[in-house]
Scaffold this motif. Structure first.
Motif, PDB file in Angstrom:
ATOM      1  N   MET A   1       9.073  -3.679  -5.237  1.00 25.82           N
ATOM      2  CA  MET A   1       8.654  -4.951  -5.112  1.00 25.82           C
ATOM      3  C   MET A   1       9.084  -5.563  -3.816  1.00 25.82           C
ATOM      4  SD  MET A   1       8.090  -6.097  -9.030  1.00 25.82           S
ATOM      5  CE  MET A   1       9.626  -5.650  -9.622  1.00 25.82           C
ATOM      6  N   THR A   2       9.433  -4.902  -2.909  1.00 23.40           N
ATOM      7  CA  THR A   2       9.957  -5.681  -1.864  1.00 23.40           C
ATOM      8  C   THR A   2       9.069  -5.441  -0.629  1.00 23.40           C
ATOM      9  OG1 THR A   2      10.979  -3.278  -0.929  1.00 23.40           O
ATOM     10  CG2 THR A   2      12.408  -5.022  -2.139  1.00 23.40           C
ATOM     11  N   GLN A   3       7.776  -4.981  -0.973  1.00 24.75           N
ATOM     12  CA  GLN A   3       6.749  -4.934  -0.074  1.00 24.75           C
ATOM     13  C   GLN A   3       5.506  -5.873  -0.284  1.00 24.75           C
ATOM     14  OE1 GLN A   3       6.661  -0.640   0.138  1.00 24.75           O
ATOM     15  NE2 GLN A   3       7.081  -0.706   2.188  1.00 24.75           N
ATOM     16  N   ARG A   4       4.619  -5.803   0.543  1.00 22.30           N
ATOM     17  CA  ARG A   4       3.417  -6.722   0.173  1.00 22.30           C
ATOM     18  C   ARG A   4       2.398  -6.090   0.944  1.00 22.30           C
ATOM     19  NH1 ARG A   4       6.471  -8.685  -3.047  1.00 22.30           N
ATOM     20  NH2 ARG A   4       7.012 -10.730  -3.540  1.00 22.30           N
ATOM     21  N   ILE A   5       1.120  -6.442   0.484  1.00 23.11           N
ATOM     22  CA  ILE A   5      -0.035  -5.669   1.249  1.00 23.11           C
ATOM     23  C   ILE A   5      -0.899  -6.904   1.539  1.00 23.11           C
ATOM     24  CG2 ILE A   5      -2.134  -4.615   1.045  1.00 23.11           C
ATOM     25  CD1 ILE A   5      -0.779  -2.968  -1.323  1.00 23.11           C
ATOM     26  N   ILE A   6      -1.235  -6.971   2.898  1.00 22.29           N
ATOM     27  CA  ILE A   6      -1.915  -8.059   3.483  1.00 22.29           C
ATOM     28  C   ILE A   6      -3.246  -7.534   4.017  1.00 22.29           C
ATOM     29  CG2 ILE A   6      -0.098  -9.478   4.039  1.00 22.29           C
ATOM     30  CD1 ILE A   6      -0.537  -8.682   6.980  1.00 22.29           C
ATOM     31  N   TYR A   7      -4.391  -8.404   3.935  1.00 25.52           N
ATOM     32  CA  TYR A   7      -5.575  -7.917   4.372  1.00 25.52           C
ATOM     33  C   TYR A   7      -6.415  -9.207   4.720  1.00 25.52           C
ATOM     34  CZ  TYR A   7      -7.662  -8.977  -0.326  1.00 25.52           C
ATOM     35  OH  TYR A   7      -7.807  -9.639  -1.388  1.00 25.52           O
ATOM     36  N   PRO A   8      -7.507  -8.900   5.677  1.00 26.09           N
ATOM     37  CA  PRO A   8      -8.017 -10.673   6.181  1.00 26.09           C
ATOM     38  C   PRO A   8      -9.069 -10.908   4.869  1.00 26.09           C
ATOM     39  CG  PRO A   8      -9.116  -8.549   7.266  1.00 26.09           C
ATOM     40  CD  PRO A   8      -7.789  -7.907   6.544  1.00 26.09           C
ATOM     41  N   THR A   9      -9.314 -12.136   4.609  1.00 22.72           N
ATOM     42  CA  THR A   9     -10.182 -12.611   3.761  1.00 22.72           C
ATOM     43  C   THR A   9     -11.344 -12.827   4.526  1.00 22.72           C
ATOM     44  OG1 THR A   9      -9.323 -14.867   4.260  1.00 22.72           O
ATOM     45  CG2 THR A   9      -8.539 -13.582   2.489  1.00 22.72           C
ATOM     46  N   ASP A  10     -12.516 -13.125   4.010  1.00 19.61           N
ATOM     47  CA  ASP A  10     -13.825 -13.283   4.525  1.00 19.61           C
ATOM     48  C   ASP A  10     -14.019 -14.758   5.262  1.00 19.61           C
ATOM     49  OD1 ASP A  10     -14.769 -10.845   3.583  1.00 19.61           O
ATOM     50  OD2 ASP A  10     -15.724 -11.823   1.834  1.00 19.61           O
TER      51      ASP A  10
ATOM     52  N   THR B   1       8.482  -8.009   2.129  1.00 19.94           N
ATOM     53  CA  THR B   1       8.333  -9.184   1.530  1.00 19.94           C
ATOM     54  C   THR B   1       9.068 -10.111   2.766  1.00 19.94           C
ATOM     55  OG1 THR B   1       8.225  -8.241  -0.383  1.00 19.94           O
ATOM     56  CG2 THR B   1       8.907 -10.354  -0.383  1.00 19.94           C
ATOM     57  N   ALA B   2      10.006  -9.861   3.137  1.00 17.05           N
ATOM     58  CA  ALA B   2      10.905 -10.859   4.020  1.00 17.05           C
ATOM     59  C   ALA B   2      10.057 -11.131   5.182  1.00 17.05           C
ATOM     60  CB  ALA B   2      12.259 -10.076   4.633  1.00 17.05           C
ATOM     61  N   ASP B   3       8.910 -10.603   5.604  1.00 18.82           N
ATOM     62  CA  ASP B   3       8.191 -11.068   6.879  1.00 18.82           C
ATOM     63  C   ASP B   3       7.107 -11.977   6.481  1.00 18.82           C
ATOM     64  OD1 ASP B   3       9.675  -9.418   8.373  1.00 18.82           O
ATOM     65  OD2 ASP B   3       8.070  -7.620   7.999  1.00 18.82           O
ATOM     66  N   VAL B   4       6.934 -12.236   5.076  1.00 20.49           N
ATOM     67  CA  VAL B   4       6.087 -13.393   4.692  1.00 20.49           C
ATOM     68  C   VAL B   4       6.702 -14.585   4.772  1.00 20.49           C
ATOM     69  CG1 VAL B   4       4.692 -14.118   2.831  1.00 20.49           C
ATOM     70  CG2 VAL B   4       4.871 -11.625   3.110  1.00 20.49           C
ATOM     71  N   PRO B   5       6.304 -15.624   5.430  1.00 21.31           N
ATOM     72  CA  PRO B   5       6.886 -16.908   5.546  1.00 21.31           C
ATOM     73  C   PRO B   5       6.984 -17.407   4.032  1.00 21.31           C
ATOM     74  CG  PRO B   5       5.222 -16.730   7.170  1.00 21.31           C
ATOM     75  CD  PRO B   5       4.934 -15.745   6.061  1.00 21.31           C
ATOM     76  N   THR B   6       8.088 -18.102   3.782  1.00 18.14           N
ATOM     77  CA  THR B   6       8.375 -18.943   2.564  1.00 18.14           C
ATOM     78  C   THR B   6       7.957 -20.417   2.392  1.00 18.14           C
ATOM     79  OG1 THR B   6      10.663 -19.353   3.265  1.00 18.14           O
ATOM     80  CG2 THR B   6      10.301 -17.338   2.136  1.00 18.14           C
ATOM     81  N   ASP B   7       7.683 -20.813   3.733  1.00 24.06           N
ATOM     82  CA  ASP B   7       7.213 -22.378   3.943  1.00 24.06           C
ATOM     83  C   ASP B   7       5.680 -22.029   3.743  1.00 24.06           C
ATOM     84  OD1 ASP B   7       6.376 -24.752   4.325  1.00 24.06           O
ATOM     85  OD2 ASP B   7       7.534 -25.102   6.014  1.00 24.06           O
ATOM     86  N   ARG B   8       4.888 -22.397   2.509  1.00 29.35           N
ATOM     87  CA  ARG B   8       3.613 -22.317   2.387  1.00 29.35           C
ATOM     88  C   ARG B   8       2.807 -23.750   2.957  1.00 29.35           C
ATOM     89  NH1 ARG B   8       1.783 -18.306  -0.882  1.00 29.35           N
ATOM     90  NH2 ARG B   8       0.304 -19.548  -1.971  1.00 29.35           N
ATOM     91  N   THR B   9       3.511 -24.692   3.571  1.00 27.07           N
ATOM     92  CA  THR B   9       2.761 -26.039   3.850  1.00 27.07           C
ATOM     93  C   THR B   9       1.657 -25.720   4.461  1.00 27.07           C
ATOM     94  OG1 THR B   9       5.045 -26.740   4.105  1.00 27.07           O
ATOM     95  CG2 THR B   9       3.033 -28.009   5.025  1.00 27.07           C
TER      96      THR B   9
END
Lengths: 181, 57
Positions: free
Chosen positions: B1-10, B41-49
Motif C-alpha cells: 500500500m505504498t503505491q497509488r494509481i493516478i489517472y486524469p478525470t473528465d 505514495t510519498a509523491d502525493v502531496p499531503t496538503d490537500r488545500t
C-alpha cells in the motif's frame, strides 16, 4: 435387502481406545481416519461435511463457516424472528493528508476524486445497485453530511460535505462506509 | 500500500486510487481506456488545500 457384510468389514473401520477413550472411524481401503471422537465427545471430521438439509447448532458455531453465497439469502438471528443481514462491503479510511484505508472488507480500493469526493470500489461486485449505503464521518457538527451519489454494482460514490455557511465538499479524517443488500 | 494509481478525470483533474491491499488487485478500478501511472505514495502531496486543482501530468 442388500448382501450382508462380513464381520471384519463391519468392525474394522471403528476403533476404540479404552485408555484414552478416543474413537476413530476409518474409511477407504487404506483405513484413513475420517472421524475422531475424543473423550469429551468432540468430533473432528477429516473431510468435508455435506448436509443437504438445515443445520441446527443450539450451542453456537465456532470458527469460519463457508457456504454457497449465491443461495444464502440471510443470516440466522441471535434473537427474535426478523432476519439479519451482514455488510456486503465496508471500509474505514482517512480522507485527509495522505488518504489511506485503515481497514476494509470486500473493498479493493477507494478512489480519491477530489476534496470530500470518493469512490468505493468493491472486490466482488454486488448483485445489483439497489443496496443500502450507510456512512459516517468524524464530526459532530450537524451541519456536516455524508451522501451517496452514484450506486453501481461494482462501485459506489460518496461525498462528505459541510452545509454551513454554504454546501461544499470537505475532507474528514475518519470516513466509514458500509454496504448492505 | 505504498503505491497509488493516478489517472486524469473528465473535468481535467486527477483521480487517485488508494489500494486496500496489493496494487495488482485494484488495476480493475481504473476506468477503461484511461491512461494511468503508478506512483509512490510519498509523491502525493499531503496538503490537500488545492486538491481540486491538481492535474494529471
Amino acid at each position: 435387502m442388500g448382501k450382508a457384510k462380513n464381520l471384519s468389514q463391519l468392525v474394522r473401520p471403528i476403533e476404540y481406545d479404552s485408555t484414552t477413550n478416543i474413537t476413530t472411524i476409518k474409511s477407504g481401503a487404506s483405513d484413513t481416519t475420517a472421524v475422531t471422537i475424543d473423550a469429551s465427545q468432540n468430533a473432528t471430521l477429516a473431510g468435508t461435511l455435506t448436509v443437504p438439509g438445515a443445520i441446527s447448532a443450539s450451542g453456537g458455531v465456532v470458527g469460519a463457516v463457508t457456504g454457497n453465497a449465491s443461495t444464502a439469502t440471510a443470516l440466522s438471528t441471535a434473537s427474535g424472528s426478523a432476519p439479519s443481514y451482514s455488510a456486503r462491503a465496508w471500509v474505514n479510511f482517512n480522507g485527509t493528508g495522505t488518504v489511506a484505508i485503515n481497514a476494509s472488507g470486500n473493498v479493493s480500493s477507494i478512489t480519491d476524486n477530489g476534496v470530500g469526493n470518493y469512490t468505493v470500489n468493491f472486490t466482488t461486485a454486488l448483485p445489483d445497485a439497489n443496496y443500502a449505503v450507510v456512512g459516517s464521518i468524524n464530526n459532530n457538527n450537524s451541519s456536516c453530511g455524508f451522501t451517496p451519489t452514484a450506486l453501481a454494482t461494482g462501485t459506489t460514490r460518496i461525498v462528505t460535505t459541510t452545509v454551513n455557511p454554504t454546501t461544499s465538499y470537505v475532507d474528514f479524517s475518519i470516513v466509514t462506509v458500509s454496504i448492505f443488500r | 500500500m505504498t503505491q497509488r494509481i493516478i489517472y486524469p478525470t473528465d473535468d481535467g483533474g486527477v483521480a487517485i486510487i488508494v489500494p486496500a491491499g496489493a496494487i495488482e488487485d485494484c488495476m480493475k478500478d481504473i476506468p477503461e481506456g484511461k491512461p494511468y501511472k503508478i506512483i509512490d505514495t510519498a509523491d502525493v502531496p499531503t496538503d490537500r488545500t488545492f486538491r481540486d486543482a491538481w492535474e494529471y501530468a
